[in-house]
Design an enzyme around this catalytic site. Sequence first.
Site, PDB file in Angstrom:
ATOM      1  N   LEU A 142       0.864  -1.168   0.000  1.00  0.00           N
ATOM      2  CA  LEU A 142       0.000   0.000   0.000  1.00  0.00           C
ATOM      3  C   LEU A 142       0.905   1.223   0.000  1.00  0.00           C
ATOM      4  CD1 LEU A 142      -2.667  -0.947   2.713  1.00  0.00           C
ATOM      5  CD2 LEU A 142      -2.958  -1.023   0.232  1.00  0.00           C
ATOM      6  N   ASP A 143       0.460   2.292  -0.646  1.00  0.00           N
ATOM      7  CA  ASP A 143       1.245   3.522  -0.640  1.00  0.00           C
ATOM      8  C   ASP A 143       1.394   4.033   0.789  1.00  0.00           C
ATOM      9  OD1 ASP A 143       1.387   3.408  -3.393  1.00  0.00           O
ATOM     10  OD2 ASP A 143      -0.352   4.717  -3.676  1.00  0.00           O
ATOM     11  N   LYS A 144       2.396   4.860   0.997  1.00  0.00           N
ATOM     12  CA  LYS A 144       2.718   5.369   2.339  1.00  0.00           C
ATOM     13  C   LYS A 144       1.490   5.911   3.069  1.00  0.00           C
ATOM     14  CE  LYS A 144       5.408   9.006   4.624  1.00  0.00           C
ATOM     15  NZ  LYS A 144       6.351  10.139   4.439  1.00  0.00           N
TER      16      LYS A 144
END
Length: 326
Positions: A142-144
């Site tokens: 998942l993105d940051k």
Amino acid sequence: MDQNEQTQDRTLSAEVEADQSGMRLDQAVAQLFSDYSRSRLTAWIKDGRVSVEGAQRRPRDKVWAGERITLRAEPEPQVDCVAQAIPLDIRYEDDHVLVINKPADRVVHPAAGNPDGTVQNALLHHQPDLVNLPRAGIVHRLDKDTTGLMVVAKSEPAHKHLVAALQAREVHREYRALVTGELVAGGTVDQPIGRHPTVRTRMAVHPTGKHAVTHFRVEEQYRGHTLLAVKLETGRTHQIRVHMAYIRHPIFGDPVYGNRLRLPGGANAELIAAMRGFKRQALHAYRLGFVHPVTGEDMTFEAALPDDMAALLALLAEDADAHGWY
């Protein structure tokens, strides 16, 4: 991860397509191996790391349909990952899999600019023998600043199974996304995604990109914004964010693919402050489903919206009600 695995070249190959016939070699490899920058690929051609039908060519040499291009890609610089006592929000755990709920502002694994403080560091502290699995068992990212559910493998059989299941599109992921603009119906975005042609840190819809399909339906409507339920058919980098921006309904708060903040006319001070203070993409991995890699049991998990996103939606709902939007 074994040190030898970190230093080995990665050999990739692809066949020149009909629409690439007659292209320069450097142009063709940029399309065929779009995960790498054009400058890096050109350097590899000059270093003899690229061959066409087993023979080395110059960057300007032409290639023809049906020819096979082989690339020996140098490994990415590896960042050491050490165990760190970082809390994990564990939703399920057994001997083979771990399901966690990732918070915002947490990178999944170390990389340039983020050497520690990641999910991977936390996993190694939680279970030290995960060091024997690639990226401590992490099989998807998942993105940051995207929140929500992730599945992690804890054993070699589970890792192998989950990687194969992801490739076969047998891991089901559903997101909640607050987007800019008013949508009245769901739909599907079927557009290829690749590296942005000029900004290498971004992705973009591009004809030479990889196949990408995103399905969405309307969950709630607000003034100037819409909450969507989004399902991934494929799993490209930044896929939801890129596809929503492509249809001109970017994720609210997205610092990379979003647009200028649009406040509903006549919004109260509390809503305005909340919208201005929301500094990340409003995207949450809400539901995760997969077949257990060992027992064969169907597993489904849900994670409630994080507090900041839930609070923003509540204010948007109050605003819609106050203005007779429903």
